[in-house]
Design a protein around this motif. Structure first.
Motif, PDB file in Angstrom:
ATOM      1  N   THR A   1       0.813  -1.223   0.000  1.00  0.00           N
ATOM      2  CA  THR A   1       0.000   0.000   0.000  1.00  0.00           C
ATOM      3  C   THR A   1       0.853   1.282   0.000  1.00  0.00           C
ATOM      4  O   THR A   1       0.615   2.180  -0.819  1.00  0.00           O
ATOM      5  CB  THR A   1      -0.996  -0.028   1.188  1.00  0.00           C
ATOM      6  OG1 THR A   1      -1.677  -1.286   1.145  1.00  0.00           O
ATOM      7  CG2 THR A   1      -2.003   1.081   1.101  1.00  0.00           C
ATOM      8  N   PRO A   2       1.867   1.395   0.880  1.00  0.00           N
ATOM      9  CA  PRO A   2       2.708   2.599   0.824  1.00  0.00           C
ATOM     10  C   PRO A   2       3.489   2.708  -0.487  1.00  0.00           C
ATOM     11  O   PRO A   2       3.744   3.819  -0.977  1.00  0.00           O
ATOM     12  CB  PRO A   2       3.668   2.438   2.003  1.00  0.00           C
ATOM     13  CG  PRO A   2       3.121   1.356   2.843  1.00  0.00           C
ATOM     14  CD  PRO A   2       2.222   0.523   1.995  1.00  0.00           C
TER      15      PRO A   2
ATOM     16  N   THR B   1       1.217   4.244  -2.924  1.00  0.00           N
ATOM     17  CA  THR B   1       1.086   5.686  -2.654  1.00  0.00           C
ATOM     18  C   THR B   1       2.314   6.422  -3.184  1.00  0.00           C
ATOM     19  O   THR B   1       2.218   7.482  -3.805  1.00  0.00           O
ATOM     20  CB  THR B   1       0.946   5.920  -1.129  1.00  0.00           C
ATOM     21  OG1 THR B   1      -0.137   5.126  -0.664  1.00  0.00           O
ATOM     22  CG2 THR B   1       0.692   7.383  -0.805  1.00  0.00           C
TER      23      THR B   1
END
Ligand SMILES: Cc1ncc(COP(=O)(O)OP(=O)(O)O)c(N)n1
Ligand code: 3NM
Ligand code: MG
Length: 208
Positions: free
Chosen positions: A90-91, A94
């Motif tokens: 997820t990071p 991003t």
């Protein structure tokens, strides 16, 4: 862009002294994704080599993926491949943005692939399918897993581990979209042979 075809992965030991000529020979034969895989801690060499590959990939309109290192991928504006111990997806999504290609190692576990899909992966990688000189200890996967993944995962499916021109065809028949190869591509005696192998791997998709 449809992720289907040969996924060439570099190996710093195997390609020592012939790194760029062998990679260019593979690109000449057709490569859908090229992964820069260097397990050393030499950050300046990694940056230099990754930059050279980014230039080469731009010329051949091939997508570059950096193994393990989302920061380096962000610096070059390319994709990343993350294993189960390389940090969360997820990071990375991003950091790299919605259009970046992010791959996830799922070993032989559909649950890992479903989780990777939920967390924004672009493709999921299963393996190893055959004995691998590069990574002998990797857990084993089989073609039944590809069929199950095909039915349950709506992402491109990558197969890896010991893949050669002699054993690759069933993987494509059973649902692999990408064949990730190190030795079976770059363990060749000449640049001409690397190009021939790359073409032959791609031909497996044309006939499937
Ligand atoms: C396409 C692809 N699939 C699997 C791997 C293996 O990733 P990982 O488990 O993180 O192991 P290392 O390659 O980092 O040693 C991969 N690199 N690429
Ligand atoms: C880097 C890697 N990951 C694997 C996994 O099963 O996750 S197998 C592997 C090695 C792939 O190299 P070769 O084509 O030379 O076998
Ligand atoms: Mg890794």
């Amino acid at each position: 862009m449809k992720l289907r075809g040969l996924y060439a992965i570099t190996d710093s030991q195997l390609l020592a002294g012939k790194f760029l000529p062998y990679v260019e020979a593979a690109l000449e034969g057709g490569v859908t994704l090229l992964q820069y895989r260097d397990k050393s801690q030499d950050a300046s060499r990694r940056l230099r080599e990754a930059q050279s590959l980014a230039e080469l990939c731009a010329r051949y309109k091939t997508q570059l993926i950096i193994n393990d290192d989302a920061e380096l991928a962000a610096r070059l504006g390319v994709g990343v491949h993350l294993g189960q111990t390389d940090g969360p997806l997820t990071p990375a999504r991003t950091l790299l943005g919605r259009n970046a290609i992010i791959g996830s190692t799922c070993h032989a576990q559909l649950e890992l692939a479903e989780q990777a899909a939920r967390e924004g992966a672009s493709y999921v990688a299963f393996g190893r399918f055959f004995n691998s000189v590069t990574k002998p200890g990797a857990p084993a996967a089989d073609t039944a897993l590809l069929e199950h993944a095909r039915n349950r995962i709506k992402l491109p499916i990558c197969a890896i581990g010991g893949i050669t021109l002699d054993n690759a065809a069933p993987l494509v028949v059973h649902g692999a979209d990408l064949l990730a190869v190190i030795h079976g591509l770059f363990g060749a005696d000449s640049t001409q042979e690397v190009t021939r192998r790359a073409r032959a791997f791609n031909a497996l998709f044309a006939s499937a």
